[in-house]
Design a protein around this motif. Sequence first.
Motif, PDB file in Angstrom:
ATOM      1  N   LYS A   7      -3.652  73.980  -4.929  1.00 16.70           N
ATOM      2  CA  LYS A   7      -2.425  72.805  -4.890  1.00 16.70           C
ATOM      3  C   LYS A   7      -2.809  71.692  -5.550  1.00 16.70           C
ATOM      4  O   LYS A   7      -2.030  71.002  -6.155  1.00 16.70           O
ATOM      5  CB  LYS A   7      -1.747  72.670  -3.487  1.00 16.70           C
ATOM      6  CG  LYS A   7      -0.601  72.126  -3.218  1.00 16.70           C
ATOM      7  CD  LYS A   7      -0.259  72.053  -1.887  1.00 16.70           C
ATOM      8  CE  LYS A   7       0.472  73.282  -1.445  1.00 16.70           C
ATOM      9  NZ  LYS A   7       1.268  73.312  -0.315  1.00 16.70           N
ATOM     10  N   TYR A   8      -4.021  71.272  -5.301  1.00 18.38           N
ATOM     11  CA  TYR A   8      -4.364  69.921  -5.845  1.00 18.38           C
ATOM     12  C   TYR A   8      -4.522  69.984  -7.565  1.00 18.38           C
ATOM     13  O   TYR A   8      -4.218  69.190  -8.206  1.00 18.38           O
ATOM     14  CB  TYR A   8      -5.704  69.637  -5.357  1.00 18.38           C
ATOM     15  CG  TYR A   8      -6.631  68.199  -5.860  1.00 18.38           C
ATOM     16  CD1 TYR A   8      -5.942  67.002  -5.727  1.00 18.38           C
ATOM     17  CD2 TYR A   8      -7.460  68.402  -6.852  1.00 18.38           C
ATOM     18  CE1 TYR A   8      -6.543  65.816  -6.065  1.00 18.38           C
ATOM     19  CE2 TYR A   8      -8.079  67.381  -7.412  1.00 18.38           C
ATOM     20  CZ  TYR A   8      -7.532  65.856  -7.033  1.00 18.38           C
ATOM     21  OH  TYR A   8      -8.231  64.962  -7.560  1.00 18.38           O
ATOM     22  N   ALA A   9      -5.004  71.224  -7.872  1.00 21.71           N
ATOM     23  CA  ALA A   9      -5.188  71.489  -9.348  1.00 21.71           C
ATOM     24  C   ALA A   9      -3.727  71.201 -10.045  1.00 21.71           C
ATOM     25  O   ALA A   9      -3.478  70.860 -10.922  1.00 21.71           O
ATOM     26  CB  ALA A   9      -5.940  72.647  -9.439  1.00 21.71           C
ATOM     27  N   GLN A  10      -2.866  72.116  -9.279  1.00 20.14           N
ATOM     28  CA  GLN A  10      -1.335  72.236  -9.681  1.00 20.14           C
ATOM     29  C   GLN A  10      -0.846  70.629  -9.843  1.00 20.14           C
ATOM     30  O   GLN A  10      -0.134  70.243 -10.802  1.00 20.14           O
ATOM     31  CB  GLN A  10      -0.567  72.997  -8.785  1.00 20.14           C
ATOM     32  CG  GLN A  10      -0.727  74.412  -8.957  1.00 20.14           C
ATOM     33  CD  GLN A  10       0.187  74.942  -8.060  1.00 20.14           C
ATOM     34  OE1 GLN A  10       0.531  74.781  -6.948  1.00 20.14           O
ATOM     35  NE2 GLN A  10       0.075  76.652  -8.136  1.00 20.14           N
ATOM     36  N   TYR A  11      -1.082  70.032  -8.878  1.00 23.51           N
ATOM     37  CA  TYR A  11      -0.723  68.340  -8.732  1.00 23.51           C
ATOM     38  C   TYR A  11      -1.363  67.862  -9.929  1.00 23.51           C
ATOM     39  O   TYR A  11      -0.550  67.008 -10.773  1.00 23.51           O
ATOM     40  CB  TYR A  11      -0.812  67.688  -7.474  1.00 23.51           C
ATOM     41  CG  TYR A  11      -0.092  68.352  -6.341  1.00 23.51           C
ATOM     42  CD1 TYR A  11       1.387  68.661  -6.619  1.00 23.51           C
ATOM     43  CD2 TYR A  11      -0.558  68.305  -5.004  1.00 23.51           C
ATOM     44  CE1 TYR A  11       2.325  68.779  -5.499  1.00 23.51           C
ATOM     45  CE2 TYR A  11       0.230  68.846  -4.044  1.00 23.51           C
ATOM     46  CZ  TYR A  11       1.639  68.987  -4.162  1.00 23.51           C
ATOM     47  OH  TYR A  11       2.352  69.549  -3.219  1.00 23.51           O
ATOM     48  N   LEU A  12      -2.490  67.913 -10.144  1.00 20.97           N
ATOM     49  CA  LEU A  12      -3.103  67.237 -11.354  1.00 20.97           C
ATOM     50  C   LEU A  12      -2.723  67.772 -12.435  1.00 20.97           C
ATOM     51  O   LEU A  12      -2.510  66.742 -13.482  1.00 20.97           O
ATOM     52  CB  LEU A  12      -4.867  67.467 -11.169  1.00 20.97           C
ATOM     53  CG  LEU A  12      -5.330  66.666 -12.084  1.00 20.97           C
ATOM     54  CD1 LEU A  12      -5.414  65.184 -11.582  1.00 20.97           C
ATOM     55  CD2 LEU A  12      -7.016  67.202 -11.950  1.00 20.97           C
ATOM     56  N   PHE A  13      -2.504  69.006 -12.592  1.00 21.84           N
ATOM     57  CA  PHE A  13      -1.906  69.591 -14.233  1.00 21.84           C
ATOM     58  C   PHE A  13      -0.659  68.717 -14.275  1.00 21.84           C
ATOM     59  O   PHE A  13      -0.292  68.516 -15.400  1.00 21.84           O
ATOM     60  CB  PHE A  13      -1.915  70.922 -14.153  1.00 21.84           C
ATOM     61  CG  PHE A  13      -1.258  71.556 -15.142  1.00 21.84           C
ATOM     62  CD1 PHE A  13      -1.869  71.775 -16.575  1.00 21.84           C
ATOM     63  CD2 PHE A  13      -0.006  72.007 -15.129  1.00 21.84           C
ATOM     64  CE1 PHE A  13      -1.272  72.224 -17.617  1.00 21.84           C
ATOM     65  CE2 PHE A  13       0.651  72.586 -16.026  1.00 21.84           C
ATOM     66  CZ  PHE A  13      -0.046  72.571 -17.556  1.00 21.84           C
ATOM     67  N   MET A  14       0.242  68.823 -13.344  1.00 22.46           N
ATOM     68  CA  MET A  14       1.723  68.218 -13.305  1.00 22.46           C
ATOM     69  C   MET A  14       1.612  66.808 -13.606  1.00 22.46           C
ATOM     70  O   MET A  14       2.270  66.360 -14.833  1.00 22.46           O
ATOM     71  CB  MET A  14       2.656  68.479 -12.329  1.00 22.46           C
ATOM     72  CG  MET A  14       2.653  70.135 -11.933  1.00 22.46           C
ATOM     73  SD  MET A  14       3.555  70.804 -13.511  1.00 22.46           S
ATOM     74  CE  MET A  14       5.260  69.934 -13.302  1.00 22.46           C
ATOM     75  N   LEU A  15       0.778  66.217 -12.999  1.00 19.88           N
ATOM     76  CA  LEU A  15       0.577  64.720 -13.558  1.00 19.88           C
ATOM     77  C   LEU A  15      -0.022  64.448 -14.819  1.00 19.88           C
ATOM     78  O   LEU A  15       0.806  63.587 -15.687  1.00 19.88           O
ATOM     79  CB  LEU A  15      -0.223  63.923 -12.272  1.00 19.88           C
ATOM     80  CG  LEU A  15      -0.563  62.749 -12.852  1.00 19.88           C
ATOM     81  CD1 LEU A  15       0.496  61.725 -12.363  1.00 19.88           C
ATOM     82  CD2 LEU A  15      -1.859  62.079 -11.946  1.00 19.88           C
ATOM     83  N   THR A  16      -0.745  65.092 -15.477  1.00 19.85           N
ATOM     84  CA  THR A  16      -1.622  65.092 -16.454  1.00 19.85           C
ATOM     85  C   THR A  16      -0.386  65.382 -17.666  1.00 19.85           C
ATOM     86  O   THR A  16      -0.117  64.888 -18.804  1.00 19.85           O
ATOM     87  CB  THR A  16      -2.587  66.032 -16.890  1.00 19.85           C
ATOM     88  OG1 THR A  16      -3.610  65.609 -15.776  1.00 19.85           O
ATOM     89  CG2 THR A  16      -3.222  65.720 -18.224  1.00 19.85           C
ATOM     90  N   LEU A  17       0.467  66.507 -17.388  1.00 20.73           N
ATOM     91  CA  LEU A  17       1.395  66.723 -18.274  1.00 20.73           C
ATOM     92  C   LEU A  17       2.694  65.868 -18.316  1.00 20.73           C
ATOM     93  O   LEU A  17       3.099  65.622 -19.520  1.00 20.73           O
ATOM     94  CB  LEU A  17       2.030  68.430 -17.563  1.00 20.73           C
ATOM     95  CG  LEU A  17       3.275  69.053 -18.650  1.00 20.73           C
ATOM     96  CD1 LEU A  17       2.620  69.297 -19.946  1.00 20.73           C
ATOM     97  CD2 LEU A  17       3.736  70.227 -18.049  1.00 20.73           C
ATOM     98  N   SER A  18       3.051  65.470 -17.341  1.00 14.70           N
ATOM     99  CA  SER A  18       4.288  64.492 -17.287  1.00 14.70           C
ATOM    100  C   SER A  18       3.810  62.819 -17.941  1.00 14.70           C
ATOM    101  O   SER A  18       4.713  62.441 -18.480  1.00 14.70           O
ATOM    102  CB  SER A  18       4.555  64.035 -15.935  1.00 14.70           C
ATOM    103  OG  SER A  18       3.557  63.614 -15.151  1.00 14.70           O
ATOM    104  N   MET A  19       2.391  62.798 -17.881  1.00 11.75           N
ATOM    105  CA  MET A  19       2.026  61.528 -18.602  1.00 11.75           C
ATOM    106  C   MET A  19       2.050  61.663 -20.023  1.00 11.75           C
ATOM    107  O   MET A  19       2.151  61.087 -20.663  1.00 11.75           O
ATOM    108  CB  MET A  19       0.805  61.089 -17.917  1.00 11.75           C
ATOM    109  CG  MET A  19       0.817  60.433 -16.439  1.00 11.75           C
ATOM    110  SD  MET A  19      -0.757  59.523 -16.018  1.00 11.75           S
ATOM    111  CE  MET A  19      -0.563  58.314 -16.924  1.00 11.75           C
ATOM    112  N   SER A  20       1.486  63.107 -20.492  1.00  7.49           N
ATOM    113  CA  SER A  20       1.431  63.175 -21.813  1.00  7.49           C
ATOM    114  C   SER A  20       2.802  63.375 -22.383  1.00  7.49           C
ATOM    115  O   SER A  20       3.013  62.791 -23.833  1.00  7.49           O
ATOM    116  CB  SER A  20       0.581  64.553 -21.961  1.00  7.49           C
ATOM    117  OG  SER A  20       1.344  65.617 -21.713  1.00  7.49           O
ATOM    118  N   VAL A  21       3.810  63.804 -21.959  1.00  8.24           N
ATOM    119  CA  VAL A  21       5.201  63.880 -22.421  1.00  8.24           C
ATOM    120  C   VAL A  21       5.725  62.656 -22.375  1.00  8.24           C
ATOM    121  O   VAL A  21       6.309  61.942 -23.386  1.00  8.24           O
ATOM    122  CB  VAL A  21       5.975  64.748 -21.412  1.00  8.24           C
ATOM    123  CG1 VAL A  21       7.588  64.635 -22.069  1.00  8.24           C
ATOM    124  CG2 VAL A  21       5.504  66.231 -21.695  1.00  8.24           C
TER     125      VAL A  21
END
Length: 69
Positions: A7-21
């Motif tokens: 779950k922590y990895a998913q949150y981190l991935f979504m944060l990174t994805l949203s910031m890159s977009v």
Amino acid sequence: MKNQLIKYAQYLFMLTLSMSVSLMTFAQDGGLDIDVSIGEPEWYQQTWVWVVGAAVFVLILVGLLRKKK
């Protein structure tokens, strides 16, 4: 423990994805302003044409929908 790590990895991935977009969309704005006016505006770009057209449309609509006795 493993579920919490996933779950922590998913949150981190979504944060990174949203910031890159977000960064990509800010990078799109270059502040370049291009004027492409070629000359006189076309007839359908004139305000009075739209006003006259709307008035004629309303008159036709009233004429068609009016009840005749």
